[in-house]
Design a protein around this motif. Structure first.
Motif, short mmCIF file in Angstrom:
data_model
loop_
_atom_site.label_atom_id
_atom_site.label_comp_id
_atom_site.label_asym_id
_atom_site.label_seq_id
_atom_site.Cartn_x
_atom_site.Cartn_y
_atom_site.Cartn_z
N ARG A 4 0.84 -1.21 0.00
CA ARG A 4 0.00 0.00 0.00
C ARG A 4 0.87 1.25 0.00
O ARG A 4 0.59 2.22 -0.71
N ALA A 5 1.93 1.24 0.80
CA ALA A 5 2.81 2.41 0.87
C ALA A 5 3.53 2.65 -0.46
O ALA A 5 3.68 3.79 -0.89
N PHE A 6 3.96 1.57 -1.12
CA PHE A 6 4.62 1.72 -2.42
C PHE A 6 3.68 2.31 -3.46
O PHE A 6 4.13 2.94 -4.42
N ARG A 7 2.39 2.11 -3.29
CA ARG A 7 1.41 2.66 -4.23
C ARG A 7 0.80 3.97 -3.70
O ARG A 7 -0.18 4.46 -4.25
N PHE A 8 1.36 4.50 -2.63
CA PHE A 8 0.87 5.73 -2.01
C PHE A 8 -0.60 5.64 -1.67
O PHE A 8 -1.36 6.58 -1.84
N TRP A 9 -1.04 4.51 -1.23
CA TRP A 9 -2.42 4.22 -0.81
C TRP A 9 -3.42 4.44 -1.93
O TRP A 9 -4.58 4.72 -1.68
N GLU A 10 -2.98 4.29 -3.16
CA GLU A 10 -3.86 4.35 -4.33
C GLU A 10 -4.07 2.93 -4.87
O GLU A 10 -3.93 2.67 -6.06
N ASP A 11 -4.37 2.01 -3.99
CA ASP A 11 -4.50 0.60 -4.35
C ASP A 11 -5.94 0.12 -4.30
O ASP A 11 -6.20 -1.07 -4.41
N THR A 12 -6.88 1.01 -4.14
CA THR A 12 -8.29 0.63 -3.98
C THR A 12 -8.88 0.14 -5.30
O THR A 12 -8.68 0.73 -6.35
N VAL A 13 -9.58 -0.98 -5.20
CA VAL A 13 -10.33 -1.52 -6.33
C VAL A 13 -11.80 -1.41 -5.94
O VAL A 13 -12.22 -1.93 -4.91
N THR A 14 -12.58 -0.71 -6.76
CA THR A 14 -14.00 -0.49 -6.50
C THR A 14 -14.82 -1.35 -7.46
O THR A 14 -14.61 -1.30 -8.67
N LEU A 15 -15.76 -2.11 -6.91
CA LEU A 15 -16.64 -2.96 -7.70
C LEU A 15 -18.08 -2.48 -7.53
O LEU A 15 -18.60 -2.44 -6.42
N THR A 16 -18.69 -2.11 -8.64
CA THR A 16 -20.06 -1.61 -8.64
C THR A 16 -20.94 -2.57 -9.43
O THR A 16 -20.60 -2.91 -10.56
N PRO A 17 -22.08 -3.00 -8.84
CA PRO A 17 -22.97 -3.88 -9.60
C PRO A 17 -23.65 -3.11 -10.73
O PRO A 17 -24.16 -2.02 -10.52
N VAL A 18 -23.59 -3.69 -11.92
CA VAL A 18 -24.25 -3.12 -13.09
C VAL A 18 -24.99 -4.26 -13.78
O VAL A 18 -24.82 -5.43 -13.45
N LEU A 19 -25.80 -3.91 -14.76
CA LEU A 19 -26.56 -4.91 -15.50
C LEU A 19 -25.61 -5.86 -16.21
O LEU A 19 -24.77 -5.45 -16.99
N GLY A 20 -25.70 -7.14 -15.90
CA GLY A 20 -24.86 -8.14 -16.55
C GLY A 20 -23.59 -8.48 -15.80
O GLY A 20 -22.78 -9.24 -16.29
N GLY A 21 -23.39 -7.91 -14.63
CA GLY A 21 -22.18 -8.23 -13.86
C GLY A 21 -21.75 -7.11 -12.95
O GLY A 21 -22.56 -6.48 -12.27
N TRP A 22 -20.46 -6.85 -12.95
CA TRP A 22 -19.87 -5.83 -12.09
C TRP A 22 -18.93 -4.96 -12.91
O TRP A 22 -18.32 -5.42 -13.87
N GLU A 23 -18.79 -3.71 -12.50
CA GLU A 23 -17.82 -2.81 -13.10
C GLU A 23 -16.70 -2.59 -12.08
O GLU A 23 -16.96 -2.17 -10.96
N ALA A 24 -15.47 -2.91 -12.47
CA ALA A 24 -14.32 -2.75 -11.59
C ALA A 24 -13.53 -1.51 -12.00
O ALA A 24 -13.34 -1.25 -13.19
N GLU A 25 -13.08 -0.75 -11.01
CA GLU A 25 -12.28 0.45 -11.27
C GLU A 25 -11.07 0.42 -10.35
O GLU A 25 -11.18 0.12 -9.17
N GLY A 26 -9.90 0.75 -10.92
CA GLY A 26 -8.68 0.79 -10.12
C GLY A 26 -7.46 0.96 -11.00
O GLY A 26 -7.57 1.29 -12.19
N LEU A 27 -6.28 0.72 -10.41
CA LEU A 27 -5.03 0.77 -11.15
C LEU A 27 -5.05 -0.25 -12.28
O LEU A 27 -5.44 -1.39 -12.07
#
Length: 156
Positions: free
Chosen positions: A112-135
């Motif tokens: 986490r420190a090596f990525r400056f705490w920009e390691d979050t992966v966000t998963l949002t339910p959408v029609l037909g599955g999930w949308e993932a956002e991150g590095l």
């Protein structure tokens, strides 16, 4: 705001990396400790390098972060447990589960420190599955891990 925060963190990260490399070279005697000798145009070169890093930092969030679709059949509520399990194997822990949106981050404080705490992966339910956002580099592994987990679960 997220874009600006990511750009600033990337600028700091690249500047720190350059400072560490130049510091090691100067301390080892491979490069002169005098900036006007170490760089062709002295401090003017340092400012040009910082300007180039600033431009790179402003462009990086466009390419370094992305969204990807994950095809998961069935009820999103039932898929949460499988997603959490698949990401646990990858070294992620659940940060929050608000309004159906799942946020995960790396469990290792060093990563986490090596990525400056920009390691979050966000998963949002959408029609037909999930949308993932991150590095981008992490997202490829996360998406393939989730798809692999559900593909194996369906075949069993």
């Amino acid at each position: 705001m997220t874009y600006l925060r990511r750009a600033i963190k990337y600028f700091i990260q690249t500047c720190l990396l350059l400072a560490i490399i130049i510091g090691i070279l100067m301390l080892s005697g491979m490069v002169s400790k005098d900036i006007s000798v170490a760089f062709t145009h002295g401090w003017k070169s340092v400012w040009w390098i910082l300007a180039i890093f600033a431009v790179m930092a402003l462009v990086y969030p466009f390419f370094g972060y992305q969204k990807r679709m994950i095809r998961v059949n069935g009820d999103p509520a039932l898929a949460r447990e499988g997603i959490a399990e698949a990401l646990k194997i990858r070294g992620y822990v659940l940060e929050s589960d608000a309004d159906g949106v799942l946020k995960f981050h790396l469990s290792s404080p060093v990563n986490r420190a090596f990525r400056f705490w920009e390691d979050t992966v966000t998963l949002t339910p959408v029609l037909g599955g999930w949308e993932a956002e991150g590095l981008s580099r992490d997202l490829v592994r996360v998406v393939s891990s989730i798809e692999y987990y559900f593909r194996n679960r369906e075949s069993d």
